[in-house]
Design an enzyme around this catalytic site. Structure first.
Site, PDB file in Angstrom:
ATOM      1  N   SER A 136      -4.258  -5.062   0.070  1.00 57.78           N
ATOM      2  CA  SER A 136      -4.367  -5.685  -1.251  1.00 57.78           C
ATOM      3  C   SER A 136      -3.049  -5.606  -2.014  1.00 57.78           C
ATOM      4  O   SER A 136      -2.294  -4.632  -1.876  1.00 57.78           O
ATOM      5  CB  SER A 136      -5.446  -4.943  -2.041  1.00 57.78           C
ATOM      6  N   TYR A 160      -8.899   3.256  -5.390  1.00 55.42           N
ATOM      7  CA  TYR A 160      -9.105   2.115  -4.485  1.00 55.42           C
ATOM      8  C   TYR A 160      -7.759   1.737  -3.849  1.00 55.42           C
ATOM      9  O   TYR A 160      -7.638   1.587  -2.629  1.00 55.42           O
ATOM     10  CB  TYR A 160      -9.689   0.935  -5.267  1.00 55.42           C
ATOM     11  N   LYS A 164      -6.115   2.097   0.166  1.00 53.36           N
ATOM     12  CA  LYS A 164      -5.492   0.986   0.922  1.00 53.36           C
ATOM     13  C   LYS A 164      -4.114   1.415   1.454  1.00 53.36           C
ATOM     14  O   LYS A 164      -3.762   1.123   2.604  1.00 53.36           O
ATOM     15  CB  LYS A 164      -5.346  -0.256   0.028  1.00 53.36           C
TER      16      LYS A 164
END
Ligand code: UD1
Length: 350
Positions: A136, A160, A164
């Site tokens: 992302s 989050y 990643k």
């Protein structure tokens, strides 16, 4: 190729399964359905049938949590015994709510990182070492309003994002341990919106959407009263936040091309930005949505959202060059397709 798609029933996953099958690949989906619905995969098959692209294999599905290494092992083993092993993986599975991750970091590390470790261990065991990972743009630090390149500073600001980055680092370590064996692409998505043009596939968030596009479509549908713009004092063209919105089908096709690129080139690990390279403000997106769909969106302004930044736009030149990929669908198309999906499926896949 025979491809395992983890999290294949989700928003980007289901569109990618369609793109893979249309291209003639065989698809196996493993999904826990905690944040998705198996109906999406039935819709994929319906779409293929309606296009006379029905493949005898269809989609094989496995309902399981990737943290269950045994199930994964059995899946790889069963296909090996059938004489056609799983050749590559596209790894979407994971939790994706920024807000939830701030309050439940352990859950995010367990699900996102833990399941990736299992997946990679099993892949290694069965000599399957080609993987496209769903990363992302959230991993980048502030960009000073310049288009973001793959070598821009990595500086995630929420769990989050840190999961990643951790998975990207794990993939990097794995690649360095056996550079002649692994083929890895980290695809860093900007803001995927829209839906398949048929209105059969789309985004079906559970609860109140936190991302802009599903919120707009729900206000348009009357599910929510008004749309709130988070800040009108950003240093952008009209003071509202600027993002790089990309049609989910352009993104899906980017995955197919990334996989084929890995297979057809020398062993490598590559990071690629998947965005359009065009910045759109919140007001521009809203006005486009209203114009092309001829619908009103009641709105109000509030202060900036915590953790937001003014402008996030991709420099997508590396992906364009390596994958020979150009995102083709316009902002107008994203708005038309996204509204078609919402109108035809007011309750998502139910
Ligand atoms: C968000 C996440 C990011 C994640 C991405 C997934 C945050 C801080 N970032 O990115 O980590 O990878 O979603 O798609 O949550 N906006 C409004 N009103 C709304 C919703 C959004 O004005 O009700 C604005 C935001 O301020 C922003 C733009 O719309 O300028 C896009 O927001 P959003 O869809 O949440 O995406 P990102 O913030 O880019």
């Amino acid at each position: 190729m025979k491809i395992l798609v983890t999290g294949g029933a989700g928003f980007i996953g289901s569109h990618t399964c369609l793109a893979l099958l249309e291209r003639g690949h065989e698809v196996i989906v493993i999904d826990s359905y905690v944040n998705s619905n198996s109906q999406s995969l039935q819709r994929v098959v319906e779409l293929l049938n309606s296009n006379n692209l029905n493949r005898s294999t269809g989609i094989e599905t496995c309902s399981a949590d990737l943290r269950d290494e045994k199930v994964l092992d059995q899946l790889f083993s069963a296909h090996e015994k059938l004489g056609k092993s799983i050749e590559a993986v596209i790894h979407f599975a994971g939790l994706k709510s920024v807000n939830d991750s701030v309050h439940n970091p352990l859950k995010y590390w367990d699900v996102n990182v833990g399941s990736s470790i299992n997946l990679l261990s099993v892949m290694n065991r069965y000599n399957c070492r080609t993987i496209v990972f769903s990363s992302s743009a959230t991993i980048y630090g502030f960009s000073n309003n310049k288009p973001i390149k793959e070598n821009t500073l990595i500086k995630p600001i929420n769990p989050y994002g840190t999961t990643k980055v951790a998975i990207e680092q794990l993939l990097n370590d794995l690649y360095n341990s056996q550079p002649d064996k692994w083929r890895i692409a980290n695809l860093r998505y900007f803001n995927p919106i829209g839906a398949h043009h048929s209105g059969m596939l789309g985004e079906a968030p559970i609860g109140v959407p936190s991302n802009i596009f599903p919120y707009i479509t729900q206000v348009a549908a009357g599910v929510r009263d008004e749309f709130t713009i988070f800040g009108n004092d950003w240093p952008t063209k009209d003071g509202t936040g600027v993002r790089d919105y990309i049609h989910v089908m352009d993104l899906a096709e980017g995955h197919v091309l990334a996989l084929e690129y890995l297979v057809n080139n020398q062993n490598q690990i590559i990071n690629l930005n998947l965005g359009t390279g065009k910045g759109t403000s919140v007001l521009e997106l809203l006005n486009t949505f209203k114009r092309v769909n001829n619908i009103n969106i009641p709105l109000r302004f509030s202060s900036r959202r915590e953790g937001d930044c003014g402008s996030v736009v991709a420099d997508n030149s590396l992906a364009a060059l390596c994958l020979e990929w150009t995102p083709e669908r316009s902002l107008e198309q994203m708005c038309i397709d996204g509204w078609k999906w919402q109108s035809l499926n007011p309750k998502g896949y139910i």
